[in-house]
Motif scaffolding. Structure first.
Motif, PDB file in Angstrom:
ATOM      1  N   THR A 131       0.846  -1.193   0.000  1.00  0.00           N
ATOM      2  CA  THR A 131       0.000   0.000   0.000  1.00  0.00           C
ATOM      3  C   THR A 131       0.884   1.246   0.000  1.00  0.00           C
ATOM      4  O   THR A 131       2.056   1.193   0.381  1.00  0.00           O
ATOM      5  N   GLY A 132       0.289   2.374  -0.373  1.00  0.00           N
ATOM      6  CA  GLY A 132       1.000   3.645  -0.335  1.00  0.00           C
ATOM      7  C   GLY A 132       1.543   3.933   1.060  1.00  0.00           C
ATOM      8  O   GLY A 132       2.678   4.379   1.222  1.00  0.00           O
ATOM      9  N   ASN A 133       0.717   3.672   2.077  1.00  0.00           N
ATOM     10  CA  ASN A 133       1.155   3.937   3.449  1.00  0.00           C
ATOM     11  C   ASN A 133       2.376   3.111   3.832  1.00  0.00           C
ATOM     12  O   ASN A 133       3.311   3.617   4.446  1.00  0.00           O
ATOM     13  N   ILE A 134       2.359   1.838   3.479  1.00  0.00           N
ATOM     14  CA  ILE A 134       3.482   0.976   3.868  1.00  0.00           C
ATOM     15  C   ILE A 134       4.731   1.353   3.061  1.00  0.00           C
ATOM     16  O   ILE A 134       5.855   1.317   3.569  1.00  0.00           O
TER      17      ILE A 134
ATOM     18  N   THR B  69      -2.719   7.022   9.362  1.00  0.00           N
ATOM     19  CA  THR B  69      -2.383   6.315  10.605  1.00  0.00           C
ATOM     20  C   THR B  69      -1.403   5.162  10.392  1.00  0.00           C
ATOM     21  O   THR B  69      -0.447   4.979  11.143  1.00  0.00           O
ATOM     22  N   GLU B  70      -1.672   4.400   9.319  1.00  0.00           N
ATOM     23  CA  GLU B  70      -0.869   3.194   9.062  1.00  0.00           C
ATOM     24  C   GLU B  70       0.616   3.522   8.856  1.00  0.00           C
ATOM     25  O   GLU B  70       1.470   2.686   9.143  1.00  0.00           O
TER      26      GLU B  70
ATOM     27  N   ALA C 274       1.721   4.749  -5.348  1.00  0.00           N
ATOM     28  CA  ALA C 274       2.583   4.387  -4.215  1.00  0.00           C
ATOM     29  C   ALA C 274       4.065   4.581  -4.568  1.00  0.00           C
ATOM     30  O   ALA C 274       4.854   5.062  -3.755  1.00  0.00           O
ATOM     31  N   GLN C 275       4.420   4.224  -5.802  1.00  0.00           N
ATOM     32  CA  GLN C 275       5.814   4.371  -6.241  1.00  0.00           C
ATOM     33  C   GLN C 275       6.256   5.833  -6.146  1.00  0.00           C
ATOM     34  O   GLN C 275       7.328   6.148  -5.630  1.00  0.00           O
TER      35      GLN C 275
ATOM     36  N   ILE D 276      -7.332   5.795  -1.817  1.00  0.00           N
ATOM     37  CA  ILE D 276      -7.150   5.384  -3.217  1.00  0.00           C
ATOM     38  C   ILE D 276      -5.704   4.909  -3.417  1.00  0.00           C
ATOM     39  O   ILE D 276      -5.463   3.933  -4.117  1.00  0.00           O
ATOM     40  N   ILE D 277      -4.756   5.597  -2.782  1.00  0.00           N
ATOM     41  CA  ILE D 277      -3.357   5.176  -2.834  1.00  0.00           C
ATOM     42  C   ILE D 277      -2.878   4.680  -1.466  1.00  0.00           C
ATOM     43  O   ILE D 277      -2.220   3.644  -1.369  1.00  0.00           O
ATOM     44  N   SER D 278      -3.249   5.388  -0.403  1.00  0.00           N
ATOM     45  CA  SER D 278      -2.707   5.039   0.918  1.00  0.00           C
ATOM     46  C   SER D 278      -3.073   3.612   1.324  1.00  0.00           C
ATOM     47  O   SER D 278      -2.290   2.943   1.984  1.00  0.00           O
ATOM     48  N   HIS D 279      -4.258   3.161   0.926  1.00  0.00           N
ATOM     49  CA  HIS D 279      -4.728   1.843   1.363  1.00  0.00           C
ATOM     50  C   HIS D 279      -4.821   0.812   0.232  1.00  0.00           C
ATOM     51  O   HIS D 279      -5.342  -0.272   0.436  1.00  0.00           O
TER      52      HIS D 279
END
Lengths: 393, 189
Positions: free
Chosen positions: A8-11, A34-35, A140-141, A171-174
């Motif tokens: 994911t974007g967050n990770i 949060t993630e 995410a990239q 849309i991107i973060s998750h």
């Protein structure tokens, strides 16, 4: 070189922070960012980074702690979204005015009310005049690559300004996507060791940050901030060139997608730009000369380069996933229109506010916008200057 | 460019989001470009939930919702009465349903041709193999057989590698056994 992963974007952003290994990270959790901090706190707990993690009691306090730590001489990062960024608002200006190179990862989210946790860029647009450099990411990239580059941009001695790097919330973060993670060592080499500039903790050379600055010098300091923001443009390009030389992915002030010979074009930030690209490919196959300008850097605003890129286009739609509620269009629209004011030729321009609170922008919506632009290009007439789309009537 | 779009219908807590993630990782290991994303609404256990995959041999740029999926996976067959799982699907869409019922019975319920419906009792298989009703993993085995979207070998290897990071060997083996059994037992192929 790197490793292909699905994350994911967050990770991805949390991994960029792990590889950057900042000295201090102060944050307060808020959906959908949060993630990032959840994952990063695991990295801290597992001893993978040396970062001092400061779980603050609010975003205002988180940014205050970031300011203190950056003034002391630390490399400092944080993450937030929406109301969190809004609560930081007062401190954002202090970070920028004190010329502290803090880097903030932002999962863009709508602002209340009504309460909504989903993706739009209202939060970022609320901070556009705070003196922070603003970088936006399609996927995410890009969020990962931009965050790594942000550190070097912020810390460059010709700049010394804080940087926020956005990606669309949910849309991107998750969403899980294929992307490439660089090697830890390669990222560490790229960002380099942080050499603090005039840190408070250099007690042999005592200094003051944020003193009273009245009619005597305030405007000179603001002028310096303005010069720093102007300098940022070439530094951003220099950092992007080095990034591309090392890792192969190219970045500029904005991305031009099939824009060179385009007769109709869309301007749009973040993940929606990817959806627009899909439609452009289909339109091009049908002989329609459609293109995209995706702003990467919104602050500093690269007006001259934008004017050069869009001057030859016949009709342009600036699409805003935020509304400044000035009743004449979203926040990108006046800036892009103004950038073209002195151009000859210059395109006819319209504005669409879309996708607020995460409302989907489908391929058919983008096709409709391009169809309207084609009509404008053919007739030379604009029916509606600015309006909402993806909305019930 | 061939893009396969998958929609998962489940109830929150049944592991559909994890299954979409595993499918993304496994198809990426095959060299494809992938997306996996759930639809976030009110988050409560048992609430109807949708999750999606996009899989393509070319880079995926679109970030809109999946509205007309080629493959629909129903993790909880009690949703068949309350959710329109055929919404937006083309006539040739494949439906994979976790149920003890036959493809004929489900095809009639969905109003779709029987040759586009496959069923597997993934809940029973997971109870047998894992001692708990977690149908998501066996459904991936059935999906592999029914669509060829992901190779069985790739899927088993991905599960072995990723589950080992979090779970003891017994659970890893139980999951692998459940995938193999669902691959064999899926009906309507």
């Amino acid at each position: 070189m790197g490793q292909r992963v699905a994350m994911t974007g967050n990770i991805a952003v949390a991994n960029a922070m792990r590889q950057i290994n900042p000295d201090v990270c102060a944050a307060y959790p808020i959906t959908p960012s949060t993630e990032i901090m959840q994952q990063f706190s695991s990295f801290v707990a597992d001893g993978l980074v040396k970062t001092v993690l400061v779980p603050a009691e609010s975003e205002h306090s988180a940014m205050s702690a970031c300011i203190g730590a950056a003034g002391a001489g630390g490399r400092v990062m944080t993450a937030t979204s929406s109301q969190g960024l809004a609560l930081m608002w007062e401190m954002l200006f202090i970070a920028a005015g004190n010329r502290l190179p803090i880097v903030l990862a932002m999962a863009n989210r709508a602002l209340s009310a009504p309460i909504n946790i989903h993706g739009d860029t209202s939060d970022a647009m609320g901070a556009r005049d705070s003196g922070w450099i603003q970088i936006f990411s399609e996927n995410a990239q890009e969020a990962y690559d931009n965050l790594i580059q942000a550190v070097r941009i912020a810390e460059h001695l010709d700049v010394r300004l804080p940087v926020m790097v956005g990606m669309d919330g949910f849309i991107i973060s998750h969403s899980i996507e294929s992307m490439e993670l660089l090697e830890d060592e390669a990222v560490r080499d790229f960002v380099g060791e942080y050499i603090p500039n005039r840190p408070l903790l250099d007690i042999q050379n005592p200094r003051t940050y944020g003193p009273l600055d009245l009619q005597d010098y305030y405007i000179e300091h603001k002028r310096q901030e303005y010069e720093a923001m102007k300098n940022a443009k070439s530094v951003i390009l220099e950092v992007a060139r080095d990034f591309s030389d090392r890792f192969g992915r190219e970045y500029g002030l904005f991305e031009s997608y099939r824009l060179d010979d385009a007769e109709v074009a869309i301007v749009v930030l973040n993940s929606a730009a990817g959806t627009v690209k899909t439609v452009i490919d289909a339109l091009r196959a049908d002989g329609v000369k459609a293109g995209l300008l995706k702003p990467r850097i919104f602050r500093p605003f690269p007006a001259d380069e934008i004017a050069a890129a869009l001057s030859g286009v016949k009709a342009v739609c600036v699409m805003d996933r935020a509304d400044g509620v000035n009743a004449v269009g979203g926040p990108l629209f006046p800036e892009f229109r103004s950038a073209l004011y002195d151009s000859n030729p210059r395109p006819m321009m319209i504005n669409k506010v879309f996708g607020l609170g995460g409302r989907d922008l489908g391929l058919h919506h983008v096709r409709e916008v391009f169809a309207e632009l084609q009509t404008i290009a053919e007739t030379g007439k604009i029916e509606t200057l600015a309006e909402y789309i993806t909305v019930r009537n | 460019m061939a893009i396969t779009e998958v929609r998962w219908h489940a109830r929150a807590g049944q592991g559909a989001v994890t299954a979409a993630k595993v499918l993304a990782e496994a198809t990426m290991a095959q060299g494809e470009y992938v997306q996996a994303f759930p639809e976030y609404g009110p988050e409560r256990m048992g609430a109807p939930l949708r999750a999606y995959n996009r899989i393509s041999d070319k880079p995926l740029t679109m970030h809109c919702q999946v509205t007309d999926p080629n493959v629909v996976i129903v993790v909880d067959s009690s949703l068949l009465g309350t959710q329109d799982v055929t919404e937006g699907t083309p006539e040739d869409a494949v439906f994979l349903v976790n149920t003890a019922h036959s493809p004929e019975e489900i095809a009639e319920k969905l109003g779709r041709p029987v040759d586009r419906v496959v069923t597997v009792d993934a809940t029973q298989i997971s109870i047998d193999c894992l001692g708990r009703p977690i149908p998501n993993t066996p459904l991936l085995g059935a999906l592999s057989r029914a669509t060829g979207l992901v190779g069985l070998d790739v899927l088993l290897e991905d599960l072995a590698v990723n589950l080992k990071k979090k779970f003891p060997e017994k659970i890893v083996q139980g999951n692998i056994a459940s995938v193999e059994r669902a691959y064999k037992e899926v009906k309507g192929i």
